[in-house]
Design a protein around this motif. Sequence first.
Motif, PDB file in Angstrom:
ATOM      1  N   ALA A  39     -20.923   4.918  72.038  1.00  0.00           N
ATOM      2  CA  ALA A  39     -22.099   4.236  71.510  1.00  0.00           C
ATOM      3  C   ALA A  39     -21.891   2.734  71.618  1.00  0.00           C
ATOM      4  O   ALA A  39     -20.797   2.227  71.389  1.00  0.00           O
ATOM      5  CB  ALA A  39     -22.327   4.632  70.057  1.00  0.00           C
ATOM      6  N   THR A  40     -22.943   2.032  72.003  1.00  0.00           N
ATOM      7  CA  THR A  40     -22.890   0.572  72.058  1.00  0.00           C
ATOM      8  C   THR A  40     -23.741  -0.055  70.959  1.00  0.00           C
ATOM      9  O   THR A  40     -23.541  -1.213  70.617  1.00  0.00           O
ATOM     10  CB  THR A  40     -23.358   0.050  73.427  1.00  0.00           C
ATOM     11  OG1 THR A  40     -24.664   0.554  73.699  1.00  0.00           O
ATOM     12  CG2 THR A  40     -22.406   0.495  74.524  1.00  0.00           C
ATOM     13  N   ALA A  41     -24.677   0.713  70.411  1.00  0.00           N
ATOM     14  CA  ALA A  41     -25.516   0.225  69.319  1.00  0.00           C
ATOM     15  C   ALA A  41     -26.060   1.414  68.537  1.00  0.00           C
ATOM     16  O   ALA A  41     -26.237   2.500  69.095  1.00  0.00           O
ATOM     17  CB  ALA A  41     -26.667  -0.613  69.861  1.00  0.00           C
ATOM     18  N   VAL A  42     -26.298   1.202  67.251  1.00  0.00           N
ATOM     19  CA  VAL A  42     -26.879   2.221  66.370  1.00  0.00           C
ATOM     20  C   VAL A  42     -28.007   1.553  65.587  1.00  0.00           C
ATOM     21  O   VAL A  42     -27.830   0.463  65.050  1.00  0.00           O
ATOM     22  CB  VAL A  42     -25.825   2.786  65.395  1.00  0.00           C
ATOM     23  CG1 VAL A  42     -26.460   3.732  64.400  1.00  0.00           C
ATOM     24  CG2 VAL A  42     -24.704   3.481  66.154  1.00  0.00           C
ATOM     25  N   TYR A  43     -29.155   2.222  65.533  1.00  0.00           N
ATOM     26  CA  TYR A  43     -30.315   1.695  64.823  1.00  0.00           C
ATOM     27  C   TYR A  43     -30.860   2.760  63.884  1.00  0.00           C
ATOM     28  O   TYR A  43     -30.855   3.937  64.221  1.00  0.00           O
ATOM     29  CB  TYR A  43     -31.427   1.292  65.799  1.00  0.00           C
ATOM     30  CG  TYR A  43     -30.994   0.223  66.767  1.00  0.00           C
ATOM     31  CD1 TYR A  43     -31.080  -1.115  66.417  1.00  0.00           C
ATOM     32  CD2 TYR A  43     -30.496   0.559  68.016  1.00  0.00           C
ATOM     33  CE1 TYR A  43     -30.676  -2.107  67.299  1.00  0.00           C
ATOM     34  CE2 TYR A  43     -30.088  -0.424  68.912  1.00  0.00           C
ATOM     35  CZ  TYR A  43     -30.181  -1.752  68.539  1.00  0.00           C
ATOM     36  OH  TYR A  43     -29.770  -2.724  69.414  1.00  0.00           O
ATOM     37  N   ARG A  44     -31.353   2.334  62.733  1.00  0.00           N
ATOM     38  CA  ARG A  44     -31.996   3.270  61.811  1.00  0.00           C
ATOM     39  C   ARG A  44     -33.473   2.934  61.699  1.00  0.00           C
ATOM     40  O   ARG A  44     -33.891   1.798  61.953  1.00  0.00           O
ATOM     41  CB  ARG A  44     -31.346   3.232  60.439  1.00  0.00           C
ATOM     42  CG  ARG A  44     -31.674   1.999  59.664  1.00  0.00           C
ATOM     43  CD  ARG A  44     -31.150   2.079  58.255  1.00  0.00           C
ATOM     44  NE  ARG A  44     -31.574   0.871  57.565  1.00  0.00           N
ATOM     45  CZ  ARG A  44     -31.222   0.545  56.380  1.00  0.00           C
ATOM     46  NH1 ARG A  44     -30.414   1.318  55.706  1.00  0.00           N
ATOM     47  NH2 ARG A  44     -31.657  -0.562  55.833  1.00  0.00           N
ATOM     48  N   HIS A  45     -34.243   3.935  61.313  1.00  0.00           N
ATOM     49  CA  HIS A  45     -35.660   3.722  61.064  1.00  0.00           C
ATOM     50  C   HIS A  45     -35.781   2.693  59.940  1.00  0.00           C
ATOM     51  O   HIS A  45     -35.071   2.796  58.930  1.00  0.00           O
ATOM     52  CB  HIS A  45     -36.313   5.047  60.661  1.00  0.00           C
ATOM     53  CG  HIS A  45     -37.793   4.985  60.574  1.00  0.00           C
ATOM     54  ND1 HIS A  45     -38.451   4.342  59.542  1.00  0.00           N
ATOM     55  CD2 HIS A  45     -38.756   5.480  61.383  1.00  0.00           C
ATOM     56  CE1 HIS A  45     -39.746   4.459  59.706  1.00  0.00           C
ATOM     57  NE2 HIS A  45     -39.960   5.143  60.815  1.00  0.00           N
ATOM     58  N   PRO A  46     -36.669   1.706  60.076  1.00  0.00           N
ATOM     59  CA  PRO A  46     -36.772   0.671  59.040  1.00  0.00           C
ATOM     60  C   PRO A  46     -37.196   1.217  57.678  1.00  0.00           C
ATOM     61  O   PRO A  46     -36.930   0.599  56.650  1.00  0.00           O
ATOM     62  CB  PRO A  46     -37.801  -0.321  59.587  1.00  0.00           C
ATOM     63  CG  PRO A  46     -38.475   0.380  60.705  1.00  0.00           C
ATOM     64  CD  PRO A  46     -37.562   1.448  61.206  1.00  0.00           C
ATOM     65  N   GLY A  47     -37.820   2.389  57.655  1.00  0.00           N
ATOM     66  CA  GLY A  47     -38.243   2.975  56.381  1.00  0.00           C
ATOM     67  C   GLY A  47     -37.311   4.053  55.871  1.00  0.00           C
ATOM     68  O   GLY A  47     -37.669   4.807  54.961  1.00  0.00           O
ATOM     69  N   PHE A  48     -36.093   4.149  56.407  1.00  0.00           N
ATOM     70  CA  PHE A  48     -35.150   5.187  55.989  1.00  0.00           C
ATOM     71  C   PHE A  48     -34.813   5.062  54.508  1.00  0.00           C
ATOM     72  O   PHE A  48     -34.570   3.978  54.001  1.00  0.00           O
ATOM     73  CB  PHE A  48     -33.864   5.088  56.812  1.00  0.00           C
ATOM     74  CG  PHE A  48     -32.764   5.997  56.322  1.00  0.00           C
ATOM     75  CD1 PHE A  48     -32.857   7.364  56.493  1.00  0.00           C
ATOM     76  CD2 PHE A  48     -31.650   5.479  55.686  1.00  0.00           C
ATOM     77  CE1 PHE A  48     -31.850   8.208  56.046  1.00  0.00           C
ATOM     78  CE2 PHE A  48     -30.634   6.311  55.239  1.00  0.00           C
ATOM     79  CZ  PHE A  48     -30.733   7.676  55.413  1.00  0.00           C
TER      80      PHE A  48
END
Length: 103
Positions: A39-48
């Motif tokens: 993995a080079t980046a991880v993103y979460r949903h802004p409304g998590f």
Amino acid sequence: VSSTWIVTSYRCIGVYRAWEITVSLATNSLSGFKQWRYATAVYRHPGFSSTNYINDLGLIQVTPPFNMTDPGIAIICLPDATTSDYPPNSSTVGRCFVYRQRS
């Protein structure tokens, strides 16, 4: 979602930094990976919400791209944005498989 973007449950990956995650495809176990990428980046949903897991979506960017011509890999279809009853109430929460790299 593509050869370099993976969609997953954020609660499965949220405690890790990108460099700690290895993604494997074309396997259904934690050993014998056919294809794996860092993995080079991880993103979460802004409304998590970690309280009730609303918007429990995460994106993992990997490099290099996966070989999508492998017969063991298929791109899944996601419901469109207007779908309000997905998943059905009778569905169960799946298990999370996260392989942590050794430091």
